[in-house]
Design an enzyme around this catalytic site. Structure first.
Site, mmCIF file in Angstrom:
data_model
loop_
_atom_site.group_PDB
_atom_site.id
_atom_site.type_symbol
_atom_site.label_atom_id
_atom_site.label_comp_id
_atom_site.label_asym_id
_atom_site.label_seq_id
_atom_site.Cartn_x
_atom_site.Cartn_y
_atom_site.Cartn_z
ATOM 1 N N SER A 1 0.829 -1.214 0.000
ATOM 2 C CA SER A 1 0.000 0.000 0.000
ATOM 3 C C SER A 1 0.862 1.263 0.000
ATOM 4 O O SER A 1 2.014 1.256 0.445
ATOM 5 C CB SER A 1 -0.908 0.033 1.230
ATOM 6 O OG SER A 1 -1.801 -1.048 1.207
HETATM 7 N N1 SAM Z 1 -1.235 -4.616 3.958
HETATM 8 C C1 SAM Z 1 -0.436 -4.863 2.799
HETATM 9 C C2 SAM Z 1 0.939 -4.309 2.919
HETATM 10 O O1 SAM Z 1 1.235 -3.616 3.881
HETATM 11 O O2 SAM Z 1 1.742 -4.597 2.013
HETATM 12 C C3 SAM Z 1 -1.108 -4.353 1.565
HETATM 13 C C4 SAM Z 1 -1.736 -5.414 0.862
HETATM 14 S S1 SAM Z 1 -2.536 -5.273 -0.677
HETATM 15 C C5 SAM Z 1 -3.042 -3.625 -0.865
HETATM 16 C C6 SAM Z 1 -4.032 -6.166 -0.232
HETATM 17 C C7 SAM Z 1 -3.800 -7.615 0.124
HETATM 18 O O3 SAM Z 1 -5.056 -8.201 0.480
HETATM 19 C C8 SAM Z 1 -3.259 -8.457 -1.019
HETATM 20 O O4 SAM Z 1 -2.068 -9.071 -0.614
HETATM 21 C C9 SAM Z 1 -4.373 -9.484 -1.282
HETATM 22 O O5 SAM Z 1 -3.886 -10.740 -1.709
HETATM 23 C C10 SAM Z 1 -5.032 -9.544 0.070
HETATM 24 N N2 SAM Z 1 -6.409 -10.056 0.088
HETATM 25 C C11 SAM Z 1 -7.427 -9.800 -0.775
HETATM 26 N N3 SAM Z 1 -8.534 -10.452 -0.379
HETATM 27 C C12 SAM Z 1 -8.221 -11.125 0.770
HETATM 28 C C13 SAM Z 1 -8.924 -11.963 1.661
HETATM 29 N N4 SAM Z 1 -10.216 -12.268 1.493
HETATM 30 N N5 SAM Z 1 -8.272 -12.470 2.714
HETATM 31 C C14 SAM Z 1 -6.966 -12.194 2.923
HETATM 32 N N6 SAM Z 1 -6.236 -11.409 2.122
HETATM 33 C C15 SAM Z 1 -6.852 -10.865 1.057
#
Ligand code: SAM
Length: 215
Positions: free
Chosen positions: A63
């Site tokens: 992010s």
């Molecule tokens: N918090 C992260 C960081 O600091 O790098 C940012 C992550 S990215 C914007 C969003 C993440 O949510 C992705 O890695 C994606 O695979 C995950 N994601 C999407 N749907 C999800 C779900 N139902 N359960 C767990 N993770 C999920």
């Protein structure tokens, strides 16, 4: 050992976040300490401390630092709080929460990202409980939580997440369509009462799961 090339850009990033309205000194200190460049591909190192989201593989992103700081500020994390993150991704948000003294739990749906984040957290000396799973269902084993932060865009607020909040606990979640989401902060004010605040607009990758967008 700290790579001196990144010290100045990281300080500049903290100044940028202050100018954009981040006030919580503890959050700014965490951003000023965490080596974000270590969580991304070396080809992207010149952009590591630019206030932008960057690719981390599997079509996902680390992010934007402003987003991480804003969500963390909204969570109002106190040392010892039990915090659940949905969407571990690179582990960056996890590290920020650890720096604030939280007891961190995080769920990621992609096994590859889970393994990489797990290694990165260990390598940097952070302790957090991670698992692979569908975060739209929360993580019942360790519930209730003082705070839950969702780092992907949801179509609706998953009911499992609000149910896993402590009384006084806060859920910070972007909700909207694929192009734009509004940041919501939902506070559990009593056993059956919740208070909802609507904050700024953001754009996240989709939250995919049983209570999110379809796979
Ligand atoms: N918090 C992260 C960081 O600091 O790098 C940012 C992550 S990215 C914007 C969003 C993440 O949510 C992705 O890695 C994606 O695979 C995950 N994601 C999407 N749907 C999800 C779900 N139902 N359960 C767990 N993770 C999920």
């Amino acid at each position: 050992m700290e790579d001196r090339r990144f010290v100045r850009p990281r300080k500049k990033l903290v100044e940028t976040l202050k100018k954009k309205g981040i006030k919580d000194e503890r959050v700014l200190m965490a951003i000023g300490k965490i080596q974000r460049h270590k969580l991304i591909d070396t080809a992207l190192h010149p952009k590591a401390y630019v206030d932008t989201a960057l690719p981390i593989g599997m079509g996902q992103t680390i992010s934007q630092p402003y987003t991480v700081a804003a969500q963390t500020e909204l969570l109002e994390v106190h040392p010892g709080d039990k915090i659940l993150e949905i969407g571990t991704g690179s582990g960056y948000q996890c590290m920020v929460l650890c720096e604030l003294g939280a007891d961190v739990y995080s769920v990621e749906r992609h096994p590859d990202l889970y393994h990489r984040a797990k290694d990165a957290l260990r390598e940097h000396g952070y302790k957090a409980m991670l698992k692979v799973g569908d975060g739209t269902l929360g993580w019942t084993t360790y519930a209730p939580y003082d705070g839950i932060v969702v780092t992907a865009g949801a179509p609706v607020v998953p009911d499992d997440l609000v149910k896993q909040l402590n009384v006084g606990g806060r859920l910070v979640i972007p909700v909207g369509d694929e192009n734009k989401q509004v940041m919501l902060r939902i506070t559990r004010v009593s056993e059956n009462e919740y208070q909802q605040e609507e904050l700024d607009n953001f754009k996240f990758v989709p939250l995919i799961g049983e209570k999110g967008w379809g796979a």
